[in-house]
Enzyme design. Sequence first.
Site, PDB file in Angstrom:
ATOM      1  N   ASP A   1       0.851  -1.186   0.000  1.00  0.00           N
ATOM      2  CA  ASP A   1       0.000   0.000   0.000  1.00  0.00           C
ATOM      3  C   ASP A   1       0.889   1.238   0.000  1.00  0.00           C
ATOM      4  O   ASP A   1       2.088   1.165   0.292  1.00  0.00           O
ATOM      5  CB  ASP A   1      -0.871   0.033   1.269  1.00  0.00           C
ATOM      6  CG  ASP A   1      -1.949  -1.031   1.242  1.00  0.00           C
ATOM      7  OD1 ASP A   1      -2.363  -1.416   0.143  1.00  0.00           O
ATOM      8  OD2 ASP A   1      -2.361  -1.477   2.322  1.00  0.00           O
TER       9      ASP A   1
ATOM     10  N   ASP B   1      -5.064  -4.052   4.412  1.00  0.00           N
ATOM     11  CA  ASP B   1      -5.642  -3.584   5.671  1.00  0.00           C
ATOM     12  C   ASP B   1      -7.153  -3.754   5.738  1.00  0.00           C
ATOM     13  O   ASP B   1      -7.731  -3.671   6.798  1.00  0.00           O
ATOM     14  CB  ASP B   1      -5.278  -2.114   5.914  1.00  0.00           C
ATOM     15  CG  ASP B   1      -5.708  -1.214   4.759  1.00  0.00           C
ATOM     16  OD1 ASP B   1      -6.448  -1.683   3.868  1.00  0.00           O
ATOM     17  OD2 ASP B   1      -5.290  -0.048   4.742  1.00  0.00           O
TER      18      ASP B   1
ATOM     19  N   ASP C   1      -9.276  -7.300   1.454  1.00  0.00           N
ATOM     20  CA  ASP C   1      -7.891  -7.663   1.143  1.00  0.00           C
ATOM     21  C   ASP C   1      -7.585  -9.099   1.540  1.00  0.00           C
ATOM     22  O   ASP C   1      -6.546  -9.643   1.140  1.00  0.00           O
ATOM     23  CB  ASP C   1      -6.916  -6.738   1.885  1.00  0.00           C
ATOM     24  CG  ASP C   1      -6.894  -5.342   1.295  1.00  0.00           C
ATOM     25  OD1 ASP C   1      -7.217  -5.202   0.101  1.00  0.00           O
ATOM     26  OD2 ASP C   1      -6.566  -4.390   2.025  1.00  0.00           O
TER      27      ASP C   1
END
Length: 903
Positions: free
Chosen positions: A337, A642, A646
């Site tokens: 990310d 997160d 996911d």
Amino acid sequence: MRKDRDKEKEAPTEWHHLSTEHALKRQQARMTGLSQHEAEQRHAKYGPNRLPEAARRSALMRFLQQFHNILIYVLLGSATITALLNHWMDTGVILAVVFVNAVIGYLQEGKAEKAMDAIRHMLAPQANVIRDGERICIKGEQLVPGDVVLLEAGDKVPADLRLFTTHGLSVQEAILTGESVPVIKHIAAVAADAPLGDRSCMAFSGTLVTAGQGQGLVVRTGAQTEIGRISGLLSEVETLTTPLVAQMGVFAKWLTILILLLAALLLAFGYFVAHYPFTEMFLAVVGLSVAAIPEGLPAVLTITLAIGVQAMARRNAIVRRLPAIETLGSVSVICTDKTGTLTRNEMMVASVLDHWHMFTIEGDGYKPEGTLLLENSPVFPSEHHVLEELARAATLCNDARLREQDGVWHVEGDPMEGALLALAGKMNMDVRKEQSVWTRTDSIPFDSKYRFMATLNHDHDHHAFIFVKGAPERILAMCDNQRSADGHTEALDYTYWNTKAESVAALGQRVLAFAVKSVSPEHTVLEHSDVEDSLTLIGMTGMIDPPRPEAIVAVAECHQAGIRVKMITGDHAKTAAAIGQRIGLQNPDKVLTGADLDQMEDATLSQSVLDCDIFARTSPEHKLRLVMALQSHGMTVAMTGDGVNDAPALKRSDAGIAMGRKGSEAAKEAAELVLADDNFASIAAAVREGRTVYDNLKKVISWTLPTNAGEAMTIILALLLGMTLPITPVQILWVNLITAVTLGIALAFEPTEPTTMRRPPRPRHEPLLSGHLVWHIVLVSTLFSCGVFGIYHYAVGQGYPIELARTMALNTLVVMEIFQLFFIRNIHGTSLTWDAVKGTKVVWAVVLAVTVAQFAITYLPPLQTVFATAPIPFWDDVLIIGIGIALFVIIETEKQIRLAIMR
């Protein structure tokens, strides 16, 4: 009467059958939450909100369990037979070896359990609650009955809750009901006899929120929750093992069987063919078994693993599933990310757009103080009507809270929303007053599928407005017009807004658009149809989240280690490209968006994913496709995540890494590792530690197997050639006792080698017994045999007594093992450096301990009697050390030649 009332009070309450008002009254609670004083009183009464710990084996059973091992059974059998033969000295030494190994195993197992317990506490779920009328975040263990808990998508429900507010709330309750489909939650009471799966007004501890938002009253905690009553206890402490350690356990068993067969053949040969006395032959076979069996190897490998787990925890990488340690050592690509991982996760509004101007904002983090600039000149927000309306929208369409602690402002909630509250403060707006004046009546929570959030607010003067914020392209599609300078509306200028949004995004800023819609005061329910069109665009904001300086260094380190870093973000493509360039990604100019991925076939994506390092405007579903595309090339993929969605990508990846701070509980459960600080630098550190742990495991194996093979070969050759044993079985037992317990364990504490992050990732399916390791075993065991037989024959040729010859052979064996230790410490580089010679405190401590022990059995009369040793002359000691140096030179030269060929 009082006892009857107490019994009634303790009787189980059917909370799902009570209305919200009765539930609050029953718990003596209120929707504004408990006070801190009330919470502390209830915590003292009810105790912490956690399940009771699993029952564990007693200390005695744990100690006895250390003897349940095929390797130990062989030694105990040998001890029994030597006792029957009245060789009490041999029996005592064998039992000493067994006992020492058991003590080490017992101590390391206790240490491992404590390490895993500590890690479980680090993963304790958090809970957002309302106390004293304020939203705060507390540890799940601190929840008490009567607390008001806020739920959002991705949260794990921290206790049993009676819901009194829901907005599209659905919960996955499979762990309780077995029902795989999420349950949609409401607030209406249900029948008292409703089955667990139909109690739609309840949220149960341990279940996962899959969508929406809600608020609920804590009605049961700890063992009183549904999961507490059903499961009873937490699962056992995770066994400290990995595929490599398990593989070594199987290898040790087969090795034991092979050695026992070989020992039986040698016993038969020596007794029936060579006509050795049975007692002498049996003791020689015992010596062979003890020499060849790596009885201390499983304990040392496990200790190495425990040390690695703790080292990772110190670097904020919490290992949830131990095989991940080995996987990290072979990671070839990290998909990460952006927000909070590569960047600071301290969003700040840097730009504000209206239809005429682009303002810039100065300030520090979330502090609601700063300067508004127009063309580098300070201006007052009151001079621009649109700015006040935009600040109001940013304040009301917002679920976060800003809090000052020790002079530092922190955000409770989404960092982006915290930055918007800080912006409102910089616009001279009293955030709390504005939120109290404009009461929120209903809302549509943000959803990545729709990419906007909306709230419906009423004031006391019978005004009602819908405020909306979201992605610029989504909000523009929902707007009919825009706010004019005089506060009225005018036609929407799509070209202007699209151009400006792109120019702000090109600066590396995240763009948000704000819109408003006036509705009648009677409008109290907000539906998607209310915001699909006819909105009025107010303006846009551009936010920055600067890269972490340590992340820039970590990305460069990964590239040096042959690991590709790929950034996957939901941000605008140009925003992602700007950040990618600043953190040093290898190919920052090429960006693929989620729309691009949707148009690609799997085969096309499989090729494109190799060249592209930035993926923007992606959804969690895209992550799964990217993982599979990378794995199709044989790459070992680490993936960060997160959110709830996911989880599939985290499970599919070779090493799933969840965010410890912003990550949902669903993501943490799906991941092998959890980052306590959400920092990319911690991922790089975890990879470094993973490589170090794997290196140290290999070092332990590479030291132990050649050493044991060399000892065993010495005895086998002596028996086959009809020679007197150069080392007695008791002396072999001594060597294994003093070296395996010390020198082997020293390798578990080895630091990271300088070349660790300059080597390419190792193949993911690299075999344990590689061709190089087999060659190393043959080479070193041969050299060991030559050294032992060489010094023994030298001593016999000098006319020394047999006791002295054997003592010299024994010390030569130990000295060679010490030099083998210094060689094996640097298996990937040269050992001829000052740092290599200097070693570590642990290495020199064990070398000193072994040296003292060898001097003791060589020169102290009581121990000379036990081990049949004799004092060695000074120059012969020098010769023995010379043999150790010769061994080191030979194997180091071989290594340098091999490394040169590989390069």
